[in-house]
Design a protein around this motif. Structure first.
Motif, short mmCIF file in Angstrom:
data_model
loop_
_atom_site.label_atom_id
_atom_site.label_comp_id
_atom_site.label_asym_id
_atom_site.label_seq_id
_atom_site.Cartn_x
_atom_site.Cartn_y
_atom_site.Cartn_z
N UNK A 182 0.81 -1.21 0.00
CA UNK A 182 0.00 0.00 0.00
C UNK A 182 0.84 1.26 0.00
N UNK A 183 1.90 1.27 0.81
CA UNK A 183 2.77 2.45 0.88
C UNK A 183 3.49 2.68 -0.45
N UNK A 184 4.00 1.61 -1.03
CA UNK A 184 4.71 1.74 -2.32
C UNK A 184 3.75 2.22 -3.41
N UNK A 185 2.53 1.69 -3.38
CA UNK A 185 1.52 2.09 -4.36
C UNK A 185 1.19 3.57 -4.21
N UNK A 186 1.01 4.00 -2.96
CA UNK A 186 0.66 5.40 -2.69
C UNK A 186 1.77 6.33 -3.17
N UNK A 187 3.01 6.00 -2.87
CA UNK A 187 4.13 6.85 -3.26
C UNK A 187 4.26 6.92 -4.78
N UNK A 188 4.11 5.78 -5.44
CA UNK A 188 4.22 5.75 -6.90
C UNK A 188 3.13 6.58 -7.56
N UNK A 189 1.89 6.41 -7.08
CA UNK A 189 0.76 7.14 -7.66
C UNK A 189 0.91 8.65 -7.45
N UNK A 190 1.38 9.03 -6.27
CA UNK A 190 1.56 10.45 -6.00
C UNK A 190 2.65 11.02 -6.91
N UNK B 247 0.33 3.98 13.25
CA UNK B 247 1.79 3.89 13.11
C UNK B 247 2.19 3.36 11.73
N UNK B 248 1.25 2.74 11.02
CA UNK B 248 1.56 2.19 9.69
C UNK B 248 1.90 3.30 8.69
N UNK B 249 1.40 4.51 8.95
CA UNK B 249 1.62 5.61 8.01
C UNK B 249 3.09 6.04 7.95
N UNK B 250 3.89 5.57 8.91
CA UNK B 250 5.32 5.90 8.88
C UNK B 250 5.96 5.39 7.58
N UNK B 251 5.40 4.32 7.03
CA UNK B 251 5.96 3.76 5.79
C UNK B 251 5.86 4.72 4.62
#
Length: 222
Positions: free
Chosen positions: A12-20, A34-38
């Motif tokens: 999810x974190x990798x997907x979010x960063x790529x899409x942004x 705490x998961x949002x730290x990723x």
């Protein structure tokens, strides 16, 4: 496009960063703050703490303006419920769910929810690396004369063009799988380490093709 992602694990974190990075606006939902730290400090999207299939949580994440929704939490049930809520309650056009159980994935595919069955994919790829030999048939035409197969390639093919591979083995490369993504190669595409090669070939030539892939390229041929 605005995209909502449920689950802020590694995927999810990798997907979010790529899409942004591609210019989309992104909101990420996770029950564990705490998961949002990723996501890292550079992530500019929304971080929404809550249950991903809760309608109020989805609204907070901007689901009503979203063009796509991805459910990539660690739970099959949560992912499919959230995907169906996004599709059926909020009419999100592009919806996908990660499903660990491949049998469930097939059922949900029939319901119109695109799924990614990670366990099956991971297991298949691990097996191909643990037992890297021969060809694994993926499809045969009704007559049985032609088939699509993933063929193991010896490391000596790395760095060589697809055109060289095709010329020396007599097959047609249909597509490659690179880092989990399918790509359609051109004659100039160069094989990289970890590439999975999927070829079209005559069924009666499997043994010859396997041998050619296992032997590697002729000396000096790039």
């Amino acid at each position: 496009m605005h995209i909502v992602i449920m689950g802020c694990g590694r995927v999810g974190a990798a997907l979010a960063q790529t899409l942004e990075q591609q210019g989309h606006t992104v909101a990420v939902i996770d029950q564990d703050p705490t998961a949002f730290r990723r996501l890292g400090s550079g992530f500019g999207g929304r971080r929404v703490t809550g249950v991903g299939f809760d309608q109020d949580t989805l609204r907070e994440a901007g689901i009503e303006d979203a063009g796509a929704f991805a459910a990539v939490s660690s739970g099959d049930n949560s992912n499919i419920i959230a995907a169906r809520v996004a599709r059926e309650m909020f009419s999100v056009e592009n919806v996908a769910a990660r499903i660990y159980d491949p049998k469930r994935a097939e059922v949900y595919q029939r319901l119109g929810i695109p799924t990614v069955a990670t366990v099956r994919w991971t297991a298949d790829q691990m097996l191909r690396r643990l037992l890297p030999s021969g060809a694994e048939p993926l499809w045969r035409d009704p007559s049985g004369g032609v088939q699509l197969a993933e063929v193991h390639t010896t490391p000596s093919w790395i760095g060589h063009r697809i055109s060289t591979l095709q010329e020396e083995t007599g097959v047609r490369v249909a597509f490659l799988t690179r880092l989990g993504e399918a790509i359609l190669p051109t004659s100039q595409t160069v094989l990289q380490e970890g590439d999975l090669v999927h070829v079209m070939m005559r069924t009666d030539e499997i043994a010859k093709v396997e041998e050619a892939f296992a032997e590697g390229p002729e000396e000096g041929g790039h």
